[in-house]
Scaffold this motif. Structure first.
Motif, short mmCIF file in Angstrom:
data_model
loop_
_atom_site.label_atom_id
_atom_site.label_comp_id
_atom_site.label_asym_id
_atom_site.label_seq_id
_atom_site.Cartn_x
_atom_site.Cartn_y
_atom_site.Cartn_z
N PRO A 82 0.82 -1.22 0.00
CA PRO A 82 0.00 0.00 0.00
C PRO A 82 0.85 1.27 0.00
N GLU A 83 2.06 1.16 0.54
CA GLU A 83 2.96 2.31 0.64
C GLU A 83 4.23 2.02 -0.13
N GLY A 84 4.71 3.01 -0.90
CA GLY A 84 5.97 2.83 -1.61
C GLY A 84 7.16 2.88 -0.66
N ARG A 106 9.79 -6.59 4.25
CA ARG A 106 9.50 -5.33 4.95
C ARG A 106 9.99 -4.17 4.09
N ILE A 107 9.12 -3.17 3.95
CA ILE A 107 9.42 -1.96 3.18
C ILE A 107 9.83 -0.85 4.15
N ASN A 109 10.34 3.28 4.58
CA ASN A 109 10.02 4.59 4.00
C ASN A 109 10.05 5.60 5.14
N SER A 110 11.17 6.30 5.28
CA SER A 110 11.36 7.19 6.42
C SER A 110 10.36 8.34 6.44
N ASN A 111 10.05 8.89 5.27
CA ASN A 111 9.10 10.02 5.21
C ASN A 111 7.70 9.57 5.65
N ALA A 112 7.28 8.42 5.12
CA ALA A 112 5.96 7.91 5.49
C ALA A 112 5.92 7.57 6.98
N MET A 113 7.01 6.97 7.49
CA MET A 113 7.03 6.59 8.90
C MET A 113 6.99 7.82 9.80
N LEU A 114 7.70 8.89 9.41
CA LEU A 114 7.67 10.13 10.18
C LEU A 114 6.27 10.73 10.19
N SER A 115 5.61 10.70 9.03
CA SER A 115 4.25 11.22 8.93
C SER A 115 3.29 10.41 9.79
N TYR A 116 3.43 9.09 9.74
CA TYR A 116 2.58 8.22 10.55
C TYR A 116 2.79 8.46 12.04
N THR A 117 4.07 8.61 12.42
CA THR A 117 4.37 8.82 13.84
C THR A 117 3.80 10.14 14.34
N ASN A 231 -1.21 1.08 8.81
CA ASN A 231 -0.27 1.51 7.77
C ASN A 231 1.16 1.22 8.18
N ILE A 232 1.45 1.45 9.44
CA ILE A 232 2.80 1.14 9.94
C ILE A 232 3.03 -0.37 9.87
N GLU A 233 2.00 -1.11 10.27
CA GLU A 233 2.12 -2.57 10.22
C GLU A 233 2.25 -3.06 8.79
N ASN A 234 1.60 -2.36 7.84
CA ASN A 234 1.64 -2.76 6.44
C ASN A 234 3.00 -2.54 5.78
#
Length: 418
Positions: A82-84, A106-107, A109-117, A231-234
Motif C-alpha cells: 500500500p505504501e511505496g 519489509r518496506i 520509508n522514512s518520510n511515510a514513517m515520520l508522517s505516521y508517527t 499503515n505502519i504494520e503494512n
C-alpha cells in the motif's frame, strides 16, 4: 573544247568493326522486342519443384483454431505494498509455499514513517483531551447531584421544623415570628430544590449532547489511530492468501511504488489454460465456447471463461477452464496444444493453407491448368489450422498454387516447368 573528266567512286567495304556494331544493335532491338512481348504476356516461368500445388476439395470444414496454451493457476492473487518504499528485509524466496498472514518482506520509508508517527502522536493527544473533557463533565454532574442531596436534606429539616412549629403555633406555644421563620425556611428550600432540579435537567441535556459528540470524536480518532497503526504494520508485507509465491524477485534496496506489484500467490486449487490468439479471430472468440487439449494421452474438455480483447503485437488473450477437475500432474508453465472450436462443422469447398495468402490477402489465386497458372479472383471465408473455406471463384478439383507468390505476384500467368 574541254574534255570532261569522270571520277570513279569506289564502294566502301564493311569492316569487322562495323559489322560488330550493327550486330549489337540488332541484338539489342531483338531483346527489347522480346522483353516487350513478354511484358505484354506477363508470363513467369517457375520450377515445379519449388511450388506447392493443392487441389480444392469438398468436405467438412472444422471451424477451430489451434492454440499453444500455457498452464496457469486457476486463481492468482497479486501481492502489492500500500505504501511505496525500499526493501529492507526479505523473509521468503520465490517459489516458496506460504500461509495467509505470513510475512514476505519489509518496506522502509522514512518520510511515510515520520508522517505516521506525527499523526499517531496528534491523534493520541486529541483522544486524551476528549477523555479529559468527558471526565470534567462527569465531575460537574457529581457536583450537581451533591447539590441536590444537600438541598433535599435541608428541605427535609425545614419541613420537620415547619410542621412542628405549625402545631406549636396553633397551641400558642410559640410566637408568630418564630412560626414565620420556619415557614420561610420551608418555602425557601422548596423553591431552591425546584431551581436545582431544573438546572440539573438542563445540564443533563447539554451533557448528554456533549458526551455524544465526544464519543463520536473519540471513535473517529480511534479509527484514525487504528488506520495509522495498520499503515505502519503494512510496511511489513504479508501473504493475503495461502499458496505458492511466484513472480517474486525483490532485492535489498529495490524501490517499489505505492500499489506496485511485488509478486503473486498462486492458490493451489486447480489450473486453467491461457493462450494468445491472432487478432483475425477477435470477433469470433466468445466466452462459453468449447475447446479440447491432450495431456498424458487423454483428451480433456475446456470452456472459454474469459476473453481479454486488448490487442498487443497482433494478438489477444483468452482463458479456458477445465469442465471437470484439472488433470493430475499439471504444473504451472507447461505448454499444451489446444483446439478451440468456434462453430459447428459444415460442408464447404476447402483449400489448403499456404503462404500465398500473405501476397494476395486471399482476394485471388493462381489456378493451374495444363502447366499454366492463371490469376483468378476468389472469395475466402473462414480458416482453420489446415484449410481456407472457399466461398466463390473455385470449384472442386481445381489445382491452385498455395506456396508463396513473392517472386511472381505481378505476373498474370505462371508457366510451370518440370
Amino acid at each position: 573544247m574541254h574534255q570532261s573528266m569522270d571520277k570513279k567512286i569506289e564502294k566502301k567495304r564493311l569492316t569487322p568493326k562495323t559489322l560488330a556494331i550493327a550486330g549489337g544493335l540488332i541484338a539489342f532491338v531483338v531483346i527489347v522486342i522480346y522483353g516487350y512481348t513478354l511484358s505484354l504476356k506477363k508470363t513467369y516461368t517457375a520450377d515445379a519443384e519449388k511450388l506447392t500445388i493443392s487441389k480444392v476439395a469438398y468436405g467438412d470444414f472444422e471451424d477451430v483454431v489451434l492454440l499453444n496454451a500455457s498452464v496457469v493457476p486457476l486463481t492468482s492473487v497479486i501481492v502489492s505494498s500500500p505504501e511505496g518504499g525500499t526493501v529492507a528485509e526479505i523473509f521468503v524466496e520465490n517459489g516458496a509455499s506460504v500461509v495467509k498472514g505470513a510475512p514476505l518482506l519489509r518496506i522502509a520509508n522514512s518520510n511515510a514513517m515520520l508522517s505516521y508517527t506525527s499523526s499517531q502522536t496528534a491523534a493520541t493527544e486529541q483522544i486524551n483531551q476528549l477523555r479529559k473533557s468527558r471526565l470534567d463533565l462527569e465531575q460537574n454532574q457529581r457536583v450537581l447531584n451533591q447539590d441536590v442531596l444537600d438541598v433535599e436534606n435541608s428541605l427535609r429539616t425545614a419541613t420537620r421544623q415547619y410542621r412542628l412549629d405549625s402545631a406549636l403555633f396553633s397551641k400558642k406555644v410559640i410566637t408568630l415570628q418564630e412560626f414565620n421563620k420556619s415557614n420561610q425556611d420551608y418555602e425557601y428550600y422548596q423553591g431552591k430544590l425546584k431551581i436545582v432540579r431544573k438546572a440539573i435537567m438542563q445540564e443533563n441535556q447539554s451533557r448528554n449532547l456533549q458526551l455524544a459528540q465526544i464519543d463520536q470524536s473519540m471513535g473517529q480518532m480511534n479509527e484514525s489511530l487504528a488506520m495509522i497503526r495498520k499503515n505502519i504494520e503494512n510496511m511489513t508485507i504479508k501473504a493475503p492468501v495461502s499458496g505458492k509465491l511466484s513472480s517474486y524477485d525483490p532485492v535489498i534496496g529495490k524501490s517499489y511504488n505505492s500499489n506496485e506489484m511485488i509478486g503473486k500467490i498462486d492458490v493451489l486449487q486447480g489450473y486453467k489454460l491461457q493462450a494468445s490468439v491472432d487478432e483475425y479471430y477477435i470477433n469470433r472468440v466468445k466466452e462459453g465456447q468449447t475447446a479440447t487439449c491432450e495431456f498424458n494421452d487423454k483428451v480433456y474438455n475446456l470452456t472459454v471463461s474469459k476473453v481479454i480483447p486488448e490487442v498487443t503485437s497482433g494478438q489477444f488473450q483468452v482463458e479456458m477452464v477445465f469442465k471437470s477437475a484439472s488433470p493430475e500432474g499439471l504444473r504451472r508453465g507447461l505448454s499444451l496444444q489446444t483446439k478451440l472450436t468456434l462453430s459447428d462443422n459444415s460442408k464447404s469447398l476447402l483449400l489448403s493453407q499456404g503462404q500465398f495468402f500473405q501476397s494476395t490477402g486471399g482476394t485471388w489465386v493462381f489456378v493451374v491448368n495444363n502447366g499454366i497458372a492463371i490469376k483468378r479472383n476468389v472469395k475466402i471465408g473462414r480458416r482453420n489450422y489446415l484449410y481456407y473455406e472457399i466461398l466463390d471463384g473455385l470449384a472442386k478439383g481445381d489445382e491452385v498454387i498455395t506456396s508463396s507468390y513473392d517472386q511472381f505476384n505481378q505476373y498474370e500467368e505462371v508457366e510451370i516447368s518440370r
